[in-house]
Write an enzyme that holds these catalytic residues in place. Sequence first.
Site, short mmCIF file in Angstrom:
data_model
loop_
_atom_site.label_atom_id
_atom_site.label_comp_id
_atom_site.label_asym_id
_atom_site.label_seq_id
_atom_site.Cartn_x
_atom_site.Cartn_y
_atom_site.Cartn_z
CB ALA A 15 -1.21 -0.43 1.69
CG ASN A 68 4.12 11.27 -1.99
OD1 ASN A 68 3.86 10.24 -3.15
ND2 ASN A 68 3.42 12.00 -2.38
N GLY A 69 5.78 8.15 1.91
CA GLY A 69 6.80 7.83 2.59
C GLY A 69 7.73 6.44 1.86
CG HIS A 70 6.42 3.09 1.58
ND1 HIS A 70 4.52 3.02 1.38
CD2 HIS A 70 6.69 2.25 2.35
CE1 HIS A 70 4.18 1.90 2.56
NE2 HIS A 70 4.92 1.87 3.74
CD GLN A 106 5.52 -5.94 11.25
OE1 GLN A 106 6.19 -6.18 10.17
NE2 GLN A 106 5.43 -3.93 10.95
CE LYS A 113 3.68 5.81 9.28
NZ LYS A 113 3.34 5.71 10.53
CD GLN A 167 9.42 -0.88 11.76
OE1 GLN A 167 8.25 -1.51 12.26
NE2 GLN A 167 9.75 0.46 10.69
CG PHE A 210 2.19 10.11 2.47
CD1 PHE A 210 0.82 10.56 1.83
CD2 PHE A 210 3.01 11.75 2.97
CE1 PHE A 210 0.89 11.05 0.53
CE2 PHE A 210 2.67 12.62 1.67
CZ PHE A 210 1.70 11.98 0.37
CB SER A 211 0.14 6.46 7.46
OG SER A 211 -0.51 4.95 8.43
P1 AMP Z 1 5.43 0.54 6.39
O1 AMP Z 1 4.66 -0.50 5.04
O2 AMP Z 1 4.20 0.83 6.89
O3 AMP Z 1 5.69 -1.22 6.94
O4 AMP Z 1 6.31 0.87 6.27
C1 AMP Z 1 7.60 0.84 5.35
C2 AMP Z 1 9.05 1.72 5.89
O5 AMP Z 1 8.44 3.45 5.43
C3 AMP Z 1 8.87 1.89 7.26
O6 AMP Z 1 10.23 2.04 7.46
C4 AMP Z 1 7.90 2.95 8.21
O7 AMP Z 1 8.93 3.93 8.92
C5 AMP Z 1 8.54 4.10 6.32
N1 AMP Z 1 7.23 4.91 6.16
C6 AMP Z 1 6.12 4.87 6.56
N2 AMP Z 1 5.25 5.98 6.53
C7 AMP Z 1 6.00 7.18 6.31
C8 AMP Z 1 6.45 8.21 5.80
N3 AMP Z 1 5.67 9.31 6.23
N4 AMP Z 1 7.41 9.25 5.12
C9 AMP Z 1 8.73 8.34 5.94
N5 AMP Z 1 8.90 6.80 5.86
C10 AMP Z 1 8.04 6.43 6.60
#
Ligand code: AMP
Length: 280
Positions: A32, A35-37, A61, A149, A153, A184-185
């Site tokens: 999913a 922009n964070g990814h 998790q 974010k 972790q 972003f999440s």
């Molecule tokens: P996730 O898919 O939520 O497990 O996130 C994968 C990676 O993307 C993790 O290292 C998160 O910390 C990073 N991440 C998620 N949201 C953001 C964001 N808004 N800005 C920067 N990195 C992010």
Amino acid sequence: MEVITKIDEMRTRVLSVKDRKRSIGFVPTMGALHNGHLSLMRRAREENDELVVSIYLNPTQFDKNDDFENYPRQLDKDIEIIRNENADAVFTPCTEEMYPDGFCTHVTQDKLTDALCGRVRPGHFNGVTTIVTKLFNIIEPDRAYFGQKDYQQCAVIKRLVTDMNMDVDIQVCPTVREEDGLAFSSRNKRLNPEERQNALCIYGSLLKAGDMFASDIRETKEIIEEMISIIKKTKHTKIDYISIVNANTLEDLSSINGKALVAVAIWIGNTRLIDNIILE
Ligand code: AMP
């Protein structure tokens, strides 16, 4: 770009990359993508010869089944996004591949996992440390990229790598936000328009903490009370935690006199979102 679902195939690719003395930058994700990814992938692309991204929605998790069930999934779209970022390989194993019958070894960590999200999400960080260890063993990255974010972790993984003598350089990248400040999440995709608007109280409360700190207020109780009142004023919200902790040990602070982390976890309707800022 190679799309790899089997551990053996991933290992074969890694061996050939290592033979050619090329460095591997690794971005683990649960899909999913947003922009964070992308910011993590771009940084990894710049700093390494090879970019490997994983998409794996790791069931171990999740402390709540409905969170896992309702987590947004868009594998085909994600693969296209990663292709556009010029990745060399995407690793998308299935759960039978990662946790085959008989799987019974887990990586656990004390102390840093007792605070913040660890306190309210039992088992969550054991799931994280176990899957990250597995992914590092399979992909053998030179550098791995994580987002601020998920500050706790990052702290847990840095400690894991140090304690277990893993030869991986952990890079923490800044939190990427929407124009109005919401981080972003992947879970933002679950918010309806009203909830999306309400979610602004999260960053609003963090900004308030930053302003109070800038006005020389150091007592964490005073700052947290203000933050609580901002969240409580917003409809359909519930506070999971609002904490101000030492940014290295994650232990609660009564007053700020070094690098501090302001971390929050807030329910917006049925969606739990986290965010944080550093004060120093
Ligand atoms: P996730 O898919 O939520 O497990 O996130 C994968 C990676 O993307 C993790 O290292 C998160 O910390 C990073 N991440 C998620 N949201 C953001 C964001 N808004 N800005 C920067 N990195 C992010």
